[in-house]
Design a protein around this motif. Structure first.
Motif, short mmCIF file in Angstrom:
data_model
loop_
_atom_site.label_atom_id
_atom_site.label_comp_id
_atom_site.label_asym_id
_atom_site.label_seq_id
_atom_site.Cartn_x
_atom_site.Cartn_y
_atom_site.Cartn_z
N GLN A 9 -64.16 -15.68 71.63
CA GLN A 9 -65.46 -15.20 71.18
C GLN A 9 -66.19 -16.39 70.57
OE1 GLN A 9 -65.84 -12.43 67.84
NE2 GLN A 9 -67.16 -11.20 69.16
N GLN A 11 -68.69 -18.22 68.23
CA GLN A 11 -69.35 -18.02 66.95
C GLN A 11 -69.92 -19.35 66.48
OE1 GLN A 11 -66.30 -16.47 64.37
NE2 GLN A 11 -66.36 -14.46 65.30
N GLY A 15 -70.04 -18.15 61.41
CA GLY A 15 -69.31 -16.99 61.88
C GLY A 15 -70.15 -15.96 62.61
N ASN A 16 -71.41 -16.29 62.88
CA ASN A 16 -72.28 -15.38 63.63
C ASN A 16 -71.97 -15.46 65.12
OD1 ASN A 16 -73.91 -14.62 61.31
ND2 ASN A 16 -74.72 -16.70 61.41
N ILE A 17 -72.00 -14.32 65.79
CA ILE A 17 -71.77 -14.26 67.23
C ILE A 17 -72.89 -14.99 67.96
CG2 ILE A 17 -71.77 -12.67 69.19
CD1 ILE A 17 -70.37 -10.66 67.31
#
Length: 68
Positions: A9, A11, A15-17
């Protein structure tokens, strides 16, 4: 032949997508062509090497054993 799978994933540093980030897979040794990616462990269609992560930043691809 079963392929090795990779899931992740994307990020950012906070830590934001990162939705729709471009995923590009390269070999560790420079000068070699990019490996062929696939959408399934056995069979399945080939993916372009430089594909977009999903809306939640996740990605999944498979590569021939020893291919990346």
């Amino acid at each position: 032949m079963a392929r090795a799978g990779y899931y992740g994933q994307v990020q950012d540093e906070k830590g934001n997508i990162v939705a729709g980030a471009t995923i590009e897979v390269r070999r560790l040794s420079s000068g070699l062509p990019k490996p062929q990616l696939f959408e399934a462990r056995n069979g399945g269609d080939a993916l372009t090497n430089g594909f977009a992560a999903d809306a939640d930043g996740s990605f999944l691809f498979f590569v021939e054993t020893g291919g990346a």
